[in-house]
Design an enzyme around this catalytic site. Structure first.
Site, PDB file in Angstrom:
ATOM      1  N   ARG A  73      21.065  -8.857  33.701  1.00  0.00           N
ATOM      2  CA  ARG A  73      21.945  -9.506  32.721  1.00  0.00           C
ATOM      3  C   ARG A  73      23.372  -9.522  33.271  1.00  0.00           C
ATOM      4  NH1 ARG A  73      23.079  -6.800  28.776  1.00  0.00           N
ATOM      5  NH2 ARG A  73      21.965  -4.871  29.193  1.00  0.00           N
ATOM      6  N   TYR A 201      16.645 -15.269  35.715  1.00  0.00           N
ATOM      7  CA  TYR A 201      16.236 -13.871  35.515  1.00  0.00           C
ATOM      8  C   TYR A 201      15.946 -13.611  34.027  1.00  0.00           C
ATOM      9  CZ  TYR A 201      16.662  -9.026  34.259  1.00  0.00           C
ATOM     10  OH  TYR A 201      16.413  -7.808  33.690  1.00  0.00           O
ATOM     11  N   LYS A 210      17.072 -10.706  24.168  1.00  0.00           N
ATOM     12  CA  LYS A 210      18.345 -10.210  23.614  1.00  0.00           C
ATOM     13  C   LYS A 210      19.150 -11.336  22.940  1.00  0.00           C
ATOM     14  CE  LYS A 210      17.796  -6.169  25.805  1.00  0.00           C
ATOM     15  NZ  LYS A 210      17.157  -5.031  25.199  1.00  0.00           N
ATOM     16  N   HIS A 230      18.826  -2.716  18.102  1.00  0.00           N
ATOM     17  CA  HIS A 230      18.301  -2.415  19.432  1.00  0.00           C
ATOM     18  C   HIS A 230      17.570  -1.070  19.360  1.00  0.00           C
ATOM     19  CE1 HIS A 230      19.346  -1.849  23.972  1.00  0.00           C
ATOM     20  NE2 HIS A 230      18.171  -2.409  23.817  1.00  0.00           N
ATOM     21  N   SER A 252      20.851   2.412  27.710  1.00  0.00           N
ATOM     22  CA  SER A 252      19.894   2.379  28.818  1.00  0.00           C
ATOM     23  C   SER A 252      19.893   3.725  29.563  1.00  0.00           C
ATOM     24  CB  SER A 252      20.244   1.250  29.781  1.00  0.00           C
ATOM     25  OG  SER A 252      21.534   1.458  30.286  1.00  0.00           O
ATOM     26  N   CYS A 254      18.105   6.343  28.938  1.00  0.00           N
ATOM     27  CA  CYS A 254      17.959   7.531  28.085  1.00  0.00           C
ATOM     28  C   CYS A 254      16.517   7.746  27.650  1.00  0.00           C
ATOM     29  CB  CYS A 254      18.859   7.413  26.858  1.00  0.00           C
ATOM     30  SG  CYS A 254      20.605   7.575  27.252  1.00  0.00           S
ATOM     31  N   ASP A 281      11.764  -1.763  21.872  1.00  0.00           N
ATOM     32  CA  ASP A 281      13.109  -2.246  22.190  1.00  0.00           C
ATOM     33  C   ASP A 281      13.913  -2.788  21.001  1.00  0.00           C
ATOM     34  OD1 ASP A 281      15.129  -2.735  24.142  1.00  0.00           O
ATOM     35  OD2 ASP A 281      14.615  -4.855  24.165  1.00  0.00           O
ATOM     36  N   ARG A 375      11.051  -5.614  37.086  1.00  0.00           N
ATOM     37  CA  ARG A 375      10.497  -5.620  35.731  1.00  0.00           C
ATOM     38  C   ARG A 375       9.003  -5.888  35.691  1.00  0.00           C
ATOM     39  NH1 ARG A 375      14.057  -4.504  31.301  1.00  0.00           N
ATOM     40  NH2 ARG A 375      16.123  -4.438  32.243  1.00  0.00           N
TER      41      ARG A 375
END
Length: 593
Positions: A73, A201, A210, A230, A252, A254, A281, A375
């Site tokens: 991103r 991407y 998102k 989120h 992110s 975590c 997510d 990914r």
């Protein structure tokens, strides 16, 4: 042009404009049929856009590589285009909508010449659910079509559900020349519109992800009295067969996906505890007829980070990728035509192609075989612990909301907010300390309120106010209790003090006990802390005294922390809700006591 799959006037008029602008050589409606999807996969393999992997080891799986300049991103090129700059707020990048449309249309004009326009009708959430929303994405990328087919519910049924309504999100994606200098991902919340140019991407081009499910949906939620967050959604099933649901938000790195698909520790498993994944997510949350909050996962798949995913860290995620999955920017093992990434196992392939398309020998190379943000796009139905409520159009009732971050010293293992507004305060001050890999500076706190900083489609001050207003509509008896967790406390030598992974269930168990009124807690300046005796340490090499060390409140450290919170709040000026200013003042006063 193919026959239209709909007679919806607003949609057909919009498509006519876009055909005029983009000049496609061919137009294909995505009807969601298996035949059509299979034909598109075959075409992508023929053109080299995707590589078909070993059918026996990874049935119906494919590998794709993006351009080297297009792997993540791009926050500095992600714009919120509201009419007034103030409505985008201080934490978003803003551009005037008229100016932005002109810029984007100039970039996109004629970019579909010699290409096919794919029209993807998709539903975020189960088709026809009262929670769900419909989008249309046009794209010139088969890769996007095939990923959207995994990540959302796609096809003719969506258009039938839409009927003549004008309530749908307009999404235009143009690969153009994948030029980073002209790459823009733009949200127009007041127009229900998303435009993405010059990227191919995932996070920038799967517009349901998102862009819609958080940035546009958060704005819709504000106006329609619901929330787009989120957050993962998990169900914790106790030995008596009752399942309680938790929504949790983490920045992110975590361990969010690991928590969403957690495997309970042995002692819990043998008693009959289970964890069910509803979502990894995103959660869409609204009040049900009984006055409780209910959540759905608007997605239909997982768009997970591959590196570090393995049989120990997240066996359920790994199993989810074993069929019907698209891998992006991972390493291609030529010996058996499968994929590999750093952290998958300790045997990197020696006869391989790296994510850039170059020959790669894992035994000798200094370079990584897979990109750090490589990914997998995997169907949620593949997940061994997918919840039986995954498709429930009414969602699941939420008992607890959990916020978390990565803090080496400050935040206790777990604490509970004093009430809803204090919980909003706890979410608003969330942050993580940078690790060396991220920025070069270690231990700098990056604030990420509610893990929504890059994803809130409007002014975050107004977003916090929306949280407070939701709380005002809830009966305190039925409202979810709000908690904060920190799995990442360290000792002075830098060793983690909590085992994490599956053992995090011990903390979730305490959280549910608190929601049910089964255990007491001690009141402190920052909230309610567990008594060490109430967290089950059975089977752990840890004493209650050791646990107490990660359940403490260091007054000086928290006073320092609140200075950082004041800096954050100052950015919002008069859009900071007075309720949060009051919560901050109260915590400061309580610390002084």
């Amino acid at each position: 042009m193919e026959t239209n799959l709909t007679s919806n006037k607003s949609l057909l008029a919009w498509l006519d404009e876009k055909v005029d602008l983009l000049k496609p050589s061919n137009i294909v409606w995505i009807d969601g049929s298996q035949e059509q999807i299979d034909a598109l996969k075959a075409e992508a393999v023929e053109t080299g856009e995707m590589i078909k992997l070993n059918e026996e080891l990874l049935p119906d799986c494919y590998l794709h590589r993006t351009a080297e300049n297009d792997v993540a991103r791009v926050e500095d090129r992600t714009l919120i285009c509201s009419k007034n700059e103030k409505d985008a707020g201080p934490t978003n990048h803003w551009m005037d909508p008229e100016k932005c449309y002109k810029m984007l249309y100039d970039i996109a004009a004629g970019s579909y010449e010699g290409r096919t326009m794919y029209i993807i009708p998709y539903s975020m959430g189960p088709v026809g659910s009262p929670f769900s929303k419909i989008g249309i994405e046009i794209t010139d990328s088969i890769y996007v079509v095939l990923n959207m087919n995994i990540m959302t519910r796609v096809g003719k049924a969506v258009l039938d559900c839409l009927g003549d309504s004008d309530d749908w999100v307009r999404g235009m994606h143009c690969k153009c020349n994948v030029d980073p200098e002209n790459r823009w991902i733009c949200q127009f919340p007041e127009d229900n519109t998303i435009i993405s140019v010059n990227s191919a991407y995932g996070g920038n081009v799967l517009l349901g992800k998102k862009c819609f499910a958080l940035r546009i949906a958060s704005y819709l939620g504000k106006n329609e009295s619901w929330q787009a967050e989120h957050m993962l959604i998990l169900g914790l099933e106790k030995p008596n067969g009752e399942t309680k649901y938790i929504c949790a938000a983490f920045p992110s790195a975590c361990g969010k996906t690991n928590l969403a698909m957690l495997i309970p520790p042995e002692g819990y498993l043998s008693k009959g505890y289970k964890v069910w994944c509803v979502g990894d997510d995103i959660a869409w949350i609204r009040k049900g007829p009984d006055g409780r909050l209910y959540a759905i996962n608007p997605e239909n798949g997982f768009f997970g980070v591959a590196p570090g995913t393995n049989d120990k860290s997240n066996p359920n995620a790994l199993k989810s990728t074993m069929k019907g999955t698209i891998f992006t920017n991972v390493c291609h093992n030529l010996d058996n035509n499968t994929v590999w990434w750093e952290g998958l196992d300790k045997n990197p392939p020696t006869n391989a192609i790296d994510w850039k398309g170059n020959p790669w020998n894992g035994a000798e190379s200094e370079e990584k075989g897979a990109h750090p943000n490589s990914r997998f796009t995997a169907p949620a139905v593949n997940c061994p612990c997918i919840s039986s409520e995954f498709e429930n159009p009414q969602g699941v009732p939420i008992s607890a909301i959990v916020f978390g971050g990565r803090r080496a010293k400050l935040t206790p293992l777990v604490y509970q907010s004093k009430d809803w507004n204090h919980g909003v305060f706890v979410g608003s001050i969330m942050g993580s300390e940078t690790t060396a890999a991220a920025t070069g500076a270690v231990g700098v706190v990056r604030r990420d309120p509610m893990a929504m900083l890059p994803f809130c489609g409007y002014n975050m001050g107004d977003y916090w106010k929306h949280w407070i207003e939701i709380g005002e509509t809830l009966d305190p008896e039925k409202a979810p209790k709000i908690f904060n967790v920190n799995w990442f406390r360290k000792d002075d030598e830098g060793n983690f003090l909590w085992p994490g992974f599956g053992d995090n269930l011990r903390v979730l168990d305490w959280i549910i006990d608190r929601c049910e009124g089964e255990v007491d807690a001690q009141e402190t300046a920052i909230g309610y802390l567990p008594y060490a005796k109430d967290i089950n340490l059975e089977g752990l090499d840890m004493t209650e005294e050791e646990l107490d060390k990660i359940l403490d409140v260091d007054k000086a450290a928290w006073e320092e922390e609140l200075k950082g919170v004041e800096e954050l709040y100052a950015k919002f000026g008069d859009t900071l809700p007075e309720e949060l200013a009051a919560e901050l003042a109260e915590v400061k006063a309580d610390l002084e006591k």
